[in-house]
Design an enzyme around this catalytic site. Sequence first.
Site, PDB file in Angstrom:
ATOM      1  N   ASP A 292     -15.137   2.254   7.478  1.00 14.93           N
ATOM      2  CA  ASP A 292     -14.073   3.129   6.992  1.00 14.93           C
ATOM      3  C   ASP A 292     -14.563   4.017   5.862  1.00 14.93           C
ATOM      4  O   ASP A 292     -14.230   5.205   5.810  1.00 14.93           O
ATOM      5  CB  ASP A 292     -12.876   2.307   6.528  1.00 14.93           C
ATOM      6  CG  ASP A 292     -11.801   3.197   5.924  1.00 14.93           C
ATOM      7  OD1 ASP A 292     -11.234   4.007   6.679  1.00 14.93           O
ATOM      8  OD2 ASP A 292     -11.552   3.110   4.708  1.00 14.93           O
TER       9      ASP A 292
ATOM     10  N   ARG B  93     -14.488  12.544   7.403  1.00 16.97           N
ATOM     11  CA  ARG B  93     -13.227  13.227   7.719  1.00 16.97           C
ATOM     12  C   ARG B  93     -12.853  14.213   6.629  1.00 16.97           C
ATOM     13  O   ARG B  93     -12.295  15.283   6.899  1.00 16.97           O
ATOM     14  CB  ARG B  93     -12.107  12.199   7.902  1.00 16.97           C
ATOM     15  CG  ARG B  93     -12.213  11.382   9.189  1.00 16.97           C
ATOM     16  CD  ARG B  93     -11.326  10.160   9.139  1.00 16.97           C
ATOM     17  NE  ARG B  93      -9.961  10.504   8.762  1.00 16.97           N
ATOM     18  CZ  ARG B  93      -9.169   9.727   8.046  1.00 16.97           C
ATOM     19  NH1 ARG B  93      -9.604   8.574   7.579  1.00 16.97           N
ATOM     20  NH2 ARG B  93      -7.941  10.114   7.763  1.00 16.97           N
TER      21      ARG B  93
ATOM     22  N   SER C 262      -7.595   3.598   9.141  1.00 21.37           N
ATOM     23  CA  SER C 262      -8.306   3.547   7.866  1.00 21.37           C
ATOM     24  C   SER C 262      -7.575   2.641   6.886  1.00 21.37           C
ATOM     25  O   SER C 262      -8.164   1.736   6.281  1.00 21.37           O
ATOM     26  CB  SER C 262      -8.439   4.955   7.284  1.00 21.37           C
ATOM     27  OG  SER C 262      -8.945   4.922   5.967  1.00 21.37           O
TER      28      SER C 262
ATOM     29  N   LYS D 256      -8.584  -1.900   6.077  1.00 19.74           N
ATOM     30  CA  LYS D 256      -8.865  -2.479   4.758  1.00 19.74           C
ATOM     31  C   LYS D 256      -7.839  -3.548   4.394  1.00 19.74           C
ATOM     32  O   LYS D 256      -8.183  -4.591   3.833  1.00 19.74           O
ATOM     33  CB  LYS D 256      -8.889  -1.374   3.695  1.00 19.74           C
ATOM     34  CG  LYS D 256     -10.028  -0.369   3.862  1.00 19.74           C
ATOM     35  CD  LYS D 256     -10.157   0.531   2.670  1.00 19.74           C
ATOM     36  CE  LYS D 256      -9.010   1.507   2.522  1.00 19.74           C
ATOM     37  NZ  LYS D 256      -9.050   2.603   3.517  1.00 19.74           N
TER      38      LYS D 256
ATOM     39  N   HIS E  80       0.847  -1.190   0.000  1.00 18.46           N
ATOM     40  CA  HIS E  80       0.000   0.000   0.000  1.00 18.46           C
ATOM     41  C   HIS E  80       0.883   1.241   0.000  1.00 18.46           C
ATOM     42  O   HIS E  80       1.853   1.327   0.748  1.00 18.46           O
ATOM     43  CB  HIS E  80      -0.906   0.041   1.231  1.00 18.46           C
ATOM     44  CG  HIS E  80      -1.745   1.291   1.297  1.00 18.46           C
ATOM     45  ND1 HIS E  80      -2.919   1.436   0.580  1.00 18.46           N
ATOM     46  CD2 HIS E  80      -1.549   2.466   1.944  1.00 18.46           C
ATOM     47  CE1 HIS E  80      -3.423   2.628   0.806  1.00 18.46           C
ATOM     48  NE2 HIS E  80      -2.603   3.275   1.627  1.00 18.46           N
TER      49      HIS E  80
END
Length: 424
Positions: free
Chosen positions: A161, A168, A183, A187, A82
């Site tokens: 999320d 947010r 967050s 995932k 990620h």
Amino acid sequence: MNAIDVIIAKRDRARLTDEQIDWVVDAYTRGVVADEQMAALAMAILLNGMDAGEIARWTQAMIDSGDVLAFGDVGRPLVDKHSTGGVGDKITLPLAPLVAACGAAVPQLSGRGLGHTGGTLDKLESIPGWRASLSEEEIAAQLADVGAVICATTPTLAPADRKLYALRDVTGTVESIPLIASSIMSKKIAEGTDGLVLDVKFGSGAFMKTPERARELAEAMVAIGTAHGLATTALLTDMSVPLGRAVGNALEVAESVEVLRGGGPADVVELTVALAREMLVLAGITDVDPAQVLASGKAYEVWERMIAAQGGDPGAPLPVAAHVEELVAERSGVLTRLDAYAIGVASWRLGAGRARKEDAVQAAAGVRLLVDVGDEVEAGHPLLELHTDTPDAVPGARAALNGGVLVSDEPMSRPTLLLDAVRG
């Protein structure tokens, strides 16, 4: 339980209990806790923080709000990556097939671009026929057959999320490291992968502007992974200048193909190989050199199979912009500034990005960089190209580049790409 007590507790710098966290995340997902109440709690978390235990529990509550994917035995270790986002960050495209070519399986669930940072799915959708949405069964089958899949997140993955992220975004609480970390990690843990490598970026084109903030985020995410039994490593990487020479959807796909064929910009190759090495370590594969595999063309073969498996034609021509203009050097000297944020905003304004999630993007829009930081240029020499299907967008893109591209007499070299690693 009630929302007011939870808000007051965090407002007054108290540690939220496991029961409070479980309840408020679940109740917000179900609509029992109102948006304005969760906004107040998010602001209290932003201002007063959370300890490691609170962050781990908050992450687990978001995982528990939806399904955890189970791909079964795909015959290979599962490992994912990620990135926290940047400009020209097309690394997922060559990385997933490279790691698959080395023997691991990569379930890369990705997203779309928003603002100055590009989205992996937007890039791949510039390939004719390619589809982003796959079922869990299709993902598992492709992992077993090809070894790599890049697709959209399934709708049932961490729904808390998705709801909190949107809130947010409109309440000034995006910057909270506990909320960012939970967050991302909720995932990734819900994906069901065995190992995770994080590319945490810092600099003008990144969300975290300083190495110190990037390290804080990296340490928080690695701690979450460790607490949940997920082997996690984070690399801290510079995003003060764009990655590679292409910024924009089809432009970045073309550059990724160059890398997969053994060429491409040195920085894209460097980061792709560095992340691949970390992913293979977590997968327990230590007898394969990803640099050699990349140079051999084997990763390109996996790319072709991966794209075709999702309906795409890897040999089809990519979209080309209807209008291209150059930005030229106003004086002779050395290119000393190529600001990632300025380039990202220019690409966005040309049509490569979106201001709202529902906006469409232009597949062919973007910026092609013709010179690099430290290069000597002559007055009138082209520095970059602006690609768009809407010529009226060019003045706004040029305005975004004011001060972001600078030629001077000072010697300059590209910043070091890899700063450090944080390991669990």
